[in-house]
Design a protein around this motif. Structure first.
Motif, mmCIF file in Angstrom:
data_model
loop_
_atom_site.group_PDB
_atom_site.id
_atom_site.type_symbol
_atom_site.label_atom_id
_atom_site.label_comp_id
_atom_site.label_asym_id
_atom_site.label_seq_id
_atom_site.Cartn_x
_atom_site.Cartn_y
_atom_site.Cartn_z
ATOM 1 N N LYS A 196 -5.942 9.019 -2.247
ATOM 2 C CA LYS A 196 -4.706 8.886 -2.888
ATOM 3 C C LYS A 196 -3.884 8.094 -2.451
ATOM 4 C CE LYS A 196 -4.808 14.016 -4.273
ATOM 5 N NZ LYS A 196 -5.900 14.507 -3.882
ATOM 6 N N THR A 197 -4.482 6.865 -2.607
ATOM 7 C CA THR A 197 -3.705 5.478 -2.203
ATOM 8 C C THR A 197 -3.703 4.614 -3.274
ATOM 9 O OG1 THR A 197 -5.435 4.469 -1.190
ATOM 10 C CG2 THR A 197 -4.052 5.900 0.268
ATOM 11 N N VAL A 198 -2.605 3.824 -3.340
ATOM 12 C CA VAL A 198 -2.851 2.623 -4.335
ATOM 13 C C VAL A 198 -2.321 1.471 -3.729
ATOM 14 C CG1 VAL A 198 -2.420 4.108 -6.335
ATOM 15 C CG2 VAL A 198 -0.332 2.907 -5.134
ATOM 16 N N THR A 199 -2.932 0.326 -3.965
ATOM 17 C CA THR A 199 -2.887 -1.049 -3.254
ATOM 18 C C THR A 199 -2.507 -2.159 -4.079
ATOM 19 O OG1 THR A 199 -4.274 -0.229 -1.323
ATOM 20 C CG2 THR A 199 -3.754 -2.769 -1.619
ATOM 21 N N TYR A 200 -1.411 -2.966 -4.133
ATOM 22 C CA TYR A 200 -1.050 -3.953 -5.040
ATOM 23 C C TYR A 200 -1.027 -4.967 -4.317
ATOM 24 C CZ TYR A 200 1.654 -6.349 -8.514
ATOM 25 O OH TYR A 200 2.367 -7.221 -9.390
ATOM 26 N N SER A 213 -6.575 1.709 -6.731
ATOM 27 C CA SER A 213 -6.383 3.097 -6.709
ATOM 28 C C SER A 213 -7.415 3.841 -6.208
ATOM 29 C CB SER A 213 -5.648 3.831 -7.857
ATOM 30 O OG SER A 213 -6.830 4.090 -8.904
ATOM 31 N N ASP A 214 -7.406 4.592 -5.279
ATOM 32 C CA ASP A 214 -8.287 5.503 -4.459
ATOM 33 C C ASP A 214 -7.991 7.000 -4.784
ATOM 34 O OD1 ASP A 214 -9.894 6.924 -2.731
ATOM 35 O OD2 ASP A 214 -10.005 5.196 -1.166
ATOM 36 N N LYS A 259 0.700 -1.135 -0.141
ATOM 37 C CA LYS A 259 0.018 -0.051 -0.148
ATOM 38 C C LYS A 259 0.767 1.271 0.080
ATOM 39 C CE LYS A 259 -3.534 2.329 2.530
ATOM 40 N NZ LYS A 259 -4.630 2.397 3.582
ATOM 41 N N MET A 260 0.627 2.114 -0.812
ATOM 42 C CA MET A 260 1.541 3.458 -1.274
ATOM 43 C C MET A 260 0.606 4.430 -0.805
ATOM 44 S SD MET A 260 3.715 2.002 -4.386
ATOM 45 C CE MET A 260 4.300 3.741 -4.746
ATOM 46 N N ASP A 261 1.018 5.474 -0.256
ATOM 47 C CA ASP A 261 0.216 6.793 -0.014
ATOM 48 C C ASP A 261 1.062 7.811 -0.792
ATOM 49 O OD1 ASP A 261 -1.310 5.716 2.122
ATOM 50 O OD2 ASP A 261 -0.124 6.545 3.876
ATOM 51 N N ASN A 272 -3.182 9.979 -10.719
ATOM 52 C CA ASN A 272 -3.562 8.793 -11.711
ATOM 53 C C ASN A 272 -2.864 7.611 -11.079
ATOM 54 O OD1 ASN A 272 -4.039 7.025 -13.815
ATOM 55 N ND2 ASN A 272 -2.911 8.285 -15.417
ATOM 56 N N GLY A 273 -3.731 6.688 -10.656
ATOM 57 C CA GLY A 273 -3.101 5.530 -9.988
ATOM 58 C C GLY A 273 -2.210 4.794 -10.884
ATOM 59 N N LEU A 274 -2.735 4.660 -11.981
ATOM 60 C CA LEU A 274 -1.983 3.936 -13.009
ATOM 61 C C LEU A 274 -0.361 4.181 -12.961
ATOM 62 C CD1 LEU A 274 -4.392 2.764 -15.825
ATOM 63 C CD2 LEU A 274 -3.406 1.402 -14.083
ATOM 64 N N ASP A 275 -0.189 5.690 -12.761
ATOM 65 C CA ASP A 275 1.445 5.964 -12.932
ATOM 66 C C ASP A 275 2.123 5.248 -11.790
ATOM 67 O OD1 ASP A 275 0.371 7.748 -14.916
ATOM 68 O OD2 ASP A 275 0.441 9.405 -13.480
ATOM 69 N N TYR A 276 1.522 4.663 -10.724
ATOM 70 C CA TYR A 276 2.246 3.941 -9.607
ATOM 71 C C TYR A 276 2.213 2.411 -9.767
ATOM 72 C CZ TYR A 276 1.839 8.713 -8.167
ATOM 73 O OH TYR A 276 1.918 10.158 -8.174
ATOM 74 N N PHE A 277 1.846 1.826 -10.722
ATOM 75 C CA PHE A 277 1.547 0.522 -10.644
ATOM 76 C C PHE A 277 2.914 -0.302 -10.794
ATOM 77 C CE2 PHE A 277 1.625 -3.374 -13.155
ATOM 78 C CZ PHE A 277 0.601 -4.298 -12.425
ATOM 79 N N SER A 278 3.924 0.373 -11.541
ATOM 80 C CA SER A 278 5.283 -0.195 -11.551
ATOM 81 C C SER A 278 5.873 -0.270 -10.292
ATOM 82 C CB SER A 278 5.970 0.499 -12.993
ATOM 83 O OG SER A 278 5.269 0.232 -13.917
#
Length: 543
Positions: free
Chosen positions: A532-536, A527-528, A480-482, A491-497
């Motif tokens: 403004k969080t992403v969970t992988y 992504s939320d 999980k990234m803040d 844009n959540g997809l920017d942080y997928f990698s």
């Protein structure tokens, strides 16, 4: 510089000695002369006379050969140059004070007089002063031996053609390399063959004064090891009859090769493994005296390790007791705290911990006990690391500690939870930055152990076989990234990698199924935009 047709007004000769009742290493010859600046064909103005006077004054700024009335006296300098007042049309009178330096021949000096030092080619004739001191002291209480060797050198800084700082460095290097003792036979303490040495230097480039210091201090205990220890043990008997044994140990690296941290780590590994037997031995010595009937528990009730990689020190505290209730406690907890400073001055502090639930193997309550322990432990991580940082970090950046990463690994069926929290004081990291926090959680849902009973013929006894684990289960990695992108749209997809790289299943070396047959069952990415969080998440099956 050539001085022709001059009168010698005075002459002195001074020898320089290394010390009282020592040999001469140089001499200074001083001349006072008087001469004339002539321009006999001139009929008008003082330009030529003035230019000649200025020319002499400019040449007097550096060392050069001094030739007086055709005789070369060697390298020297003009200490003063004065031109008499007058009409200055055809002639004027001047006076000058000159110093000529010469070096005494050292090739016939016995090398043993100077501890095999090479004094040749050191330009000793330019040496104005040299002071050398060596001191040593011994603390009888702490058993610390310390010493300092200091060299203060002043070369003649008026010579623009010679680097006097380099001269001082070369001479000091020779002197300092010979005098730190490796053994002191007349002393009544042990000495180390290898130890850490501290060097400092200061320079006054205007006056040519240089100071060099070389110091050391080390423990004279445990001299056969690259580390020293300060070990303390205590035993306490409470009013309710519970005996407690605590071992505290401070470990300090005494040698910087290959590194301070590696030598301190050797000390930790060698000492901590002896802590249980030492504690039991101490307990046994007092068991009968105190009338204690119950033996010491074999597992510690508290274990705390603090590591300072920067200065190569490690301390730990381990506590045991004989409380019968502690043999059935809910959980055990061990933690290691580490502090280090990077080359760019950034301090980082981390805590790694391991919580083990107490209970019967395979009983869900065992993992519940581990979770209870985790709830208690995690609430104090920040405060513990802040205290650790306050006590051990020097020259702090002033921005305070900030949580950089945290991760925890849960294994429900073996009832363990491990975690790692890392903070640093990097002023470049802002809470309003891009990726402001990364949380990593690992969960292993392996099957419980298989236990089989084998009945021996005639039913006299049974053989119990514990086959441990079947290595079948699910392993989940959750990242999980803040995100703190205030100035740009989220844009959540920017942080997928980035999130996928942080998951890094193959990098989880401590996870046993990584070496077994496993396959990726699913990947989830959420992504939320509001938070403004992403969970992988990656889910693996293994068998």
């Amino acid at each position: 510089m050539i001085f022709d047709n001059v009168q010698l007004l005075g002459y002195t000769h001074e020898n320089k000695f290394f010390g009282e009742k020592s040999i001469s290493y140089a001499s200074v010859r001083s001349f006072s002369i008087q001469g004339y600046i002539l321009d006999l064909t001139n009929t008008n103005g003082v330009t030529n006379i003035l230019n000649d006077a200025v020319s002499i004054a400019n040449e007097a700024k550096s060392f050069q050969n001094i030739i007086i009335n055709g005789e070369n006296f060697g390298v020297g300098k003009i200490k003063s140059f004065n031109v008499d007042p007058g009409i200055w049309v055809k002639t004027t009178e001047y006076s000058a004070d000159i110093e000529v330096l010469s070096e005494a021949p050292l090739q016939n000096i016995s090398s043993s007089e100077f501890n095999n030092l090479n004094l040749n080619n050191k330009n000793l004739k330019l040496l104005k002063s040299l002071n050398e001191n060596f001191s040593i002291n011994f603390d009888t209480q702490s058993k610390i031996l310390g010493g300092e060797h200091s060299i203060d050198i002043e070369y003649d800084a008026n010579n623009a053609n010679i680097d006097v700082i380099k001269l001082a460095q070369t001479l000091a290097s020779e002197l300092l390399s010979k005098t730190i003792p490796t053994s002191l036979s007349e002393a009544n303490y042990n000495t180390r063959s290898t130890y850490r040495v501290f060097n400092s230097e200061n320079y006054n480039v205007i006056d040519g004064k240089c100071g060099f210091r070389r110091s050391f201090f080390y423990s004279t205990e445990n001299v056969d090891k690259p580390y020293s220890i300060n070990l303390k043990q205590s035993i306490d008997l409470s009013a309710d009859g519970i005996a407690t044994v605590t071992e505290s140990c401070e470990i300090k690296a005494e040698n910087s090769k290959p590194s301070l941290y590696s030598n301190a780590l050797i000390g930790l590994n060698e000492q901590i493994i002896q802590a249980p037997s030492r504690s039991i031995s101490l307990f046994n010595n007092y068991q009968n005296k105190f009338g204690i009937t119950r033996n010491l528990n074999t597992h510690p009730i508290n274990k705390n390790i603090k590591i300072n990689k920067f200065n190569g020190t490690i301390s730990y505290d381990i506590t045991y007791d004989n409380d019968i209730k502690k043999t059935n406690q809910n959980y055990s907890w061990e933690r290691t705290q580490t502090i280090d400073r990077s080359e760019d001055g950034i301090w980082s502090a981390s805590e790694e911990g391991y919580i083990n639930g107490i209970g019967k193997v395979g009983d869900p309550k065992k993992y519940t006990n581990a979770e209870t322990g985790w709830t208690t432990v995690k609430g104090g991580i920040s405060a513990r690391l802040q205290d650790f940082y306050t006590d051990y970090a020097t020259n702090k950046n002033g921005s305070g500690l900030k949580l950089i990463t945290k991760s925890n690994n849960s294994a429900p069926y073996i009832a363990t939870i491990s975690y790692t929290y890392t903070y640093n004081d990097d002023p470049k990291i802002q809470t309003s930055g891009d990726v402001t926090r990364i949380d990593i959680q690992l969960t292993d849902t392996g099957l419980p152990p298989i236990v089989k009973n084998f009945i021996i013929p005639n039913n006299t006894y049974a053989l119990l076989q514990n086959r441990n684990f079947t290595n079948q289960g699910t392993f989940t990695i959750s990242v999980k990234m803040d995100i703190g992108c205030i100035n740009t749209s989220f844009n959540g997809l920017d942080y997928f990698s980035t999130a996928r790289s942080e998951a890094g299943f193959d990098k989880r070396i401590g996870f046993s199924p990584a070496a077994q047959d496993n396959y990726l069952e699913s990947i989830n990415f959420i992504s939320d935009e509001i938070e403004k969080t992403v969970t992988y998440e990656e889910v693996y099956k293994y068998s």
